[in-house]
Design a protein around this motif. Sequence first.
Motif: not given
Length: 184
Positions: A92-94, A103-111, A118-119, A161-168
């Motif tokens: 979807s995103y790519i 793409i507005n609702v997609l989650h990023p792959p967490i690892d 992020i930290k 905080g980044l001013g981006c979509l969640l996936i971004e």
Amino acid sequence: MMDCRRKIILDYAKWTVLSALRSGSPVKSRQDVYSLLDEVDFAYLLDPNTEIYANQFNAWHKKENHKLCNRESRLQIGWSAKMINVYLKTASYIGGLGHKNTINVLHPPIDTYLVKGIKKHFKKDQQILQKMRYFKTIKGIEDYDRDYSKIIQGCKLAAQGLGCLLIEVDQLWQAPVTPLNTKP
């Protein structure tokens, strides 16, 4: 029959999941990964005529994660979510499949590498750091509501905080650095 571009994108999405599972995943074989992905109702999300809202996506995501974990006992929520999220990031995103708003609702792959990024970026934001504490390892994300959804809440704050979509938020992913062999 499926058009050529869509087939290429969906095949590549499967391959990206397989590649993403090479390190540490309890499920690694192509046959296992592809058959599990075939069980996920991606058609619902990737229908260009179906607008998906956050509450619909979140309910779908939770249901599909539990379905994968129930089908494959070696998976925990962390690994099933990574499979789904990598697939959707690619398709979807790519790849641009699905409704334009998907793409507005997609989650990023967490690892580990995303959480470290992020930290590092938000090292002084206690609200985000508090949510990221629910991540120890991908294998340790065992409960959708207790662990995964809290991490996603932290990612949503990071996106704001980044001013981006969640996936971004995935832009903060930090690739593992392998030292070069310095022996002659």
